[in-house]
Design a protein around this motif. Structure first.
Motif, short mmCIF file in Angstrom:
data_model
loop_
_atom_site.label_atom_id
_atom_site.label_comp_id
_atom_site.label_asym_id
_atom_site.label_seq_id
_atom_site.Cartn_x
_atom_site.Cartn_y
_atom_site.Cartn_z
N TYR A 62 0.85 -1.19 -0.07
CA TYR A 62 -0.04 -0.03 -0.03
C TYR A 62 0.81 1.07 -0.02
O TYR A 62 0.31 2.25 -0.34
CB TYR A 62 -0.89 0.13 1.27
CG TYR A 62 -0.35 0.61 2.34
CD1 TYR A 62 -0.62 1.81 2.88
CD2 TYR A 62 0.26 0.05 3.35
CE1 TYR A 62 -0.19 2.42 4.13
CE2 TYR A 62 0.86 0.39 4.44
CZ TYR A 62 0.51 1.80 4.95
OH TYR A 62 1.03 2.11 6.09
N LEU A 63 2.16 1.19 0.38
CA LEU A 63 3.05 2.53 0.52
C LEU A 63 4.07 2.56 -0.41
O LEU A 63 4.18 3.48 -0.98
CB LEU A 63 3.57 2.52 1.94
CG LEU A 63 4.05 3.87 2.52
CD1 LEU A 63 2.76 4.82 2.72
CD2 LEU A 63 5.02 3.81 3.54
N HIS A 64 4.77 1.28 -0.40
CA HIS A 64 6.03 1.12 -1.29
C HIS A 64 7.02 2.40 -0.96
O HIS A 64 7.12 3.40 -1.94
CB HIS A 64 5.38 1.32 -2.68
CG HIS A 64 6.64 0.80 -3.44
ND1 HIS A 64 6.78 -0.62 -4.04
CD2 HIS A 64 7.68 1.16 -4.34
CE1 HIS A 64 7.79 -0.82 -4.66
NE2 HIS A 64 8.51 0.20 -5.04
N ALA A 65 7.58 2.43 0.17
CA ALA A 65 8.42 3.67 0.35
C ALA A 65 9.77 3.41 -0.32
O ALA A 65 10.47 2.32 -0.25
CB ALA A 65 8.69 3.55 1.84
N ASN A 66 10.21 4.28 -1.19
CA ASN A 66 11.48 3.85 -2.25
C ASN A 66 12.52 4.78 -1.97
O ASN A 66 13.75 4.69 -2.57
CB ASN A 66 10.82 3.87 -3.68
CG ASN A 66 10.32 5.23 -4.13
OD1 ASN A 66 10.39 6.35 -3.38
ND2 ASN A 66 9.56 5.44 -5.18
N ALA A 67 12.51 5.81 -1.04
CA ALA A 67 13.46 6.45 -0.69
C ALA A 67 13.21 7.11 0.55
O ALA A 67 12.32 7.65 1.03
CB ALA A 67 14.04 7.51 -1.75
N ILE A 68 14.49 7.32 1.24
CA ILE A 68 14.56 8.28 2.74
C ILE A 68 15.65 8.89 2.69
O ILE A 68 16.77 8.74 2.37
CB ILE A 68 14.19 7.27 3.73
CG1 ILE A 68 14.28 8.19 5.22
CG2 ILE A 68 15.48 6.18 3.69
CD1 ILE A 68 14.24 7.28 6.28
N VAL A 69 15.48 10.50 2.86
CA VAL A 69 16.70 11.70 3.40
C VAL A 69 16.34 12.19 4.52
O VAL A 69 15.35 12.25 4.91
CB VAL A 69 16.77 12.31 2.08
CG1 VAL A 69 15.67 13.22 1.81
CG2 VAL A 69 18.02 13.20 2.04
N GLU A 70 17.30 12.40 5.34
CA GLU A 70 17.49 13.41 6.42
C GLU A 70 17.45 14.75 5.92
O GLU A 70 18.35 15.15 5.17
CB GLU A 70 18.45 13.08 7.10
CG GLU A 70 18.68 13.66 8.59
CD GLU A 70 19.73 13.20 9.55
OE1 GLU A 70 19.51 12.89 10.47
OE2 GLU A 70 20.99 13.66 9.15
N ASP A 71 16.48 15.49 6.45
CA ASP A 71 16.26 17.04 6.34
C ASP A 71 17.39 17.75 6.87
O ASP A 71 17.95 17.10 8.02
CB ASP A 71 14.77 17.19 6.52
CG ASP A 71 14.43 18.83 5.77
OD1 ASP A 71 15.34 19.14 5.09
OD2 ASP A 71 13.34 19.09 5.83
N VAL A 72 17.29 19.04 6.84
CA VAL A 72 18.33 19.74 7.54
C VAL A 72 18.13 20.04 8.89
O VAL A 72 18.91 20.21 9.73
CB VAL A 72 18.42 21.41 6.85
CG1 VAL A 72 19.06 21.29 5.37
CG2 VAL A 72 16.99 21.96 6.84
N ASP A 73 16.86 19.68 9.25
CA ASP A 73 16.33 19.83 10.68
C ASP A 73 16.27 18.36 11.43
O ASP A 73 16.04 18.19 12.50
CB ASP A 73 15.10 20.40 11.02
CG ASP A 73 13.93 19.57 10.33
OD1 ASP A 73 14.32 18.54 9.56
OD2 ASP A 73 12.91 19.90 10.18
#
Length: 532
Positions: A56-67
């Motif tokens: 249902y979601l298929h998370a394909n990328a993650i990145v840390e934001d500046v905060d």
């Protein structure tokens, strides 16, 4: 699922996403599960949640934001979401027309009635602070792939398109795709699964293509494409007579050729080209470059033969579109040891070559003594316990008329943002709040031309120390200027520390005050005191 939607399977297998972070000791420091925060019903219309198995979601990328919170790409909900590192809460959702839920309105990004992106990949935060992503465009009426950048306004909840790149011929990419911001500011696009054979394109912000890769094999698709430099190139030759042999200057070899001008005895000459910066770079004089390019050459030429040579550096791919007159060559006698000196007899040959008569052995680098764009210097990144009257420093840029500085309590500069203009390459702020994190960046102004923002840095101001007035008296040297304020910033009293200590302040009733003490050598101390 049968209790969630009509037709749902009671024993359906639901595939969610789990994000975990570990420290170097393999201890779990963060865990987030999508099913605790994102309902299955947020899937897009093409995801059949009545199936036995539901991605249902298929998370394909993650990145840390500046905060330090996380930005996650959820392909099957057509959303980019931001997840709180501390609580796991979804702070916001950004989704196109096919998303069932979005917290933002798109500005300047509507195609045939469809707003935003669809089935996206690889969101990143650029050095300009934009959200850049690969938009597959799968659920648009006429699908096409592109790369698109947005400026997010968290207060007004708008996502304004600031840039996009689409090939001249629409390319359909049902799955995969990637984007990478390169050190020179160009964008590298990986085209995922497509029927045209396109693999990757390097493009600048003006839409000019710098490199393109395609393949006749349509059965293999790259999930992501990255540009990286691996290894080094080398060449060697024996010069027997004048102009008899040269170490060639082509992009596929070492980018340097050495020609014998007067060769009285054969010599062996070698050149190495490393696509890296020197591990340690020191400079012996004031000619240190503002920046150096990520390449270096190691040259070996016998210097006791009486021969004369001419070396030519081919810098076309190294300096790209920079003005050759702003380029300089630096040398030290041994690789990795000693200080670099500017090569004073380097001659620019338009448009992108530099010649050196009678080059010596050693390590060579190419750089510029001028800063085309500025860069932040001080405070260092993520500084803590900074003064509430901090000094900001940045590199001087060639031809700059002014600099514009933006300061905010938000990494997106949408809260308490203030602007300053100055002709100097530093400034001192005053009156910042204690215990507060500020983000800042700088850009160059040349006439009517306003440059791009620099990278973003943050610093956190110090928290005043609570001590007694007796401790202040013992710590402060003679002739220290002391000023007392109430909590609203109104001045209550001022005096100078004498040899017998700090004179009493006649402040009336009991109150809490802030004391600012400036010593004779300019050091500033701040205290919170309960005064009777």
């Amino acid at each position: 699922m049968s209790v969630i939607i009509p037709g749902g399977k009671p024993d359906a297998q639901i595939i969610g996403a789990v994000i975990q972070e570990y420290d170097r000791s393999k201890r779990l420091t963060f865990e987030w599960k999508s099913l605790d925060h994102v309902p299955v019903t947020e899937s897009t219309i093409d995801i059949d949640i009545t199936n036995n198995r539901i991605d249902y979601l298929h998370a394909n990328a993650i990145v840390e934001d500046v905060d330090r919170n996380f930005i996650v790409s959820c392909r099957n909900t057509d959303q980019i979401i931001k997840v709180s590192r501390s609580t796991g809460t979804v702070l916001w959702r950004l989704g196109g027309s096919a998303a069932t839920r979005s917290d933002f309105t798109f500005v300047n990004d509507v195609t045939d009635g469809f707003s935003g992106f669809s089935h996206q990949h690889t969101p990143i935060i650029t050095r300009r602070g934009e959200l850049l992503l690969f938009d597959n465009g799968t659920l648009k009426a006429e699908p096409f792939a592109r790369v698109v950048a947005y400026r997010l306004n968290l207060e007004e909840r708008t996502a304004t398109k600031t840039w996009e790149y689409r090939p001249a011929t629409n390319t359909v990419v049902p799955t995969m795709g990637s984007v990478q911001e390169l050190p020179n500011g160009n964008i590298l696009v990986g085209w995922g699964t497509n029927s045209s054979g396109m693999v990757a394109t390097e493009v600048d912000r003006a839409g000019r293509i710098h490199a393109e890769l395609s393949s006749a094999d349509l059965s293999a698709y790259p999930y992501r494409v990255y540009k990286a430099v691996i290894g080094m190139k080398s060449a060697s030759a024996v010069l027997r007579t004048s102009d008899s042999l040269r170490i060639r200057a082509t992009d596929t070899t070492v980018g340097l050729h050495i020609r014998g001008v007067s060769v009285t005895q054969p010599v062996s000459v070698s050149v190495e080209r490393h696509a890296t910066l020197p591990a340690v770079a020191e400079y012996a004089d004031l000619s240190a470059p503002c920046m150096i390019f990520p390449e270096r050459w190691v040259v070996a030429i016998p210097d006791d033969t009486g021969n004369t040579y001419l070396a030519t550096f081919d810098l076309g791919r190294t300096i790209a579109e920079r003005d050759p007159s702003s380029i300089a060559v630096y040398r030290r006698s041994k690789e990795g040891i000693g200080s670099f000196h500017r090569v004073t007899n380097a001659v620019i040959v338009y448009p992108s070559t530099i010649t050196i008569a009678n080059p010596e052995s050693g390590e060579y680098i190419v750089g510029s003594p001028y800063c085309i764009e500025t860069a932040l210097v001080y405070p260092p990144p993520n500084a803590i316990d900074a003064s509430t009257s901090p000094r900001l420093d940045w590199l001087k840029a060639v031809g700059a008329d002014e600099y514009e500085v933006e300061l905010s309590t938000s990494p997106y500069f949408d809260e308490d943002a203030v602007f300053f203009r100055t002709e100097q390459d530093q400034m001192r702020l005053d009156g910042l709040r204690t215990g507060t994190t500020y983000w800042w960046h700088v850009r160059v102004i040349r006439g009517l031309d306003i440059g791009d923002w620099s990278e973003v840095r943050s610093f956190t101001t110090e928290r005043p120390t609570s001590v007694s007035s007796a401790e202040i008296t013992s710590d402060l040297p003679v002739d220290t200027r002391v000023v007392a304020y109430d909590l609203l910033g109104n001045e209550l009293a001022r005096d100078i520390v004498k040899r017998e200590g700090l004179p009493p302040f006649h402040l009336g009733t009991e109150r809490t005050i802030v004391v600012v003490a400036t010593t004779p050598n300019g050091q500033i101390h701040r205290y919170i005191i309960m005064v009777r």
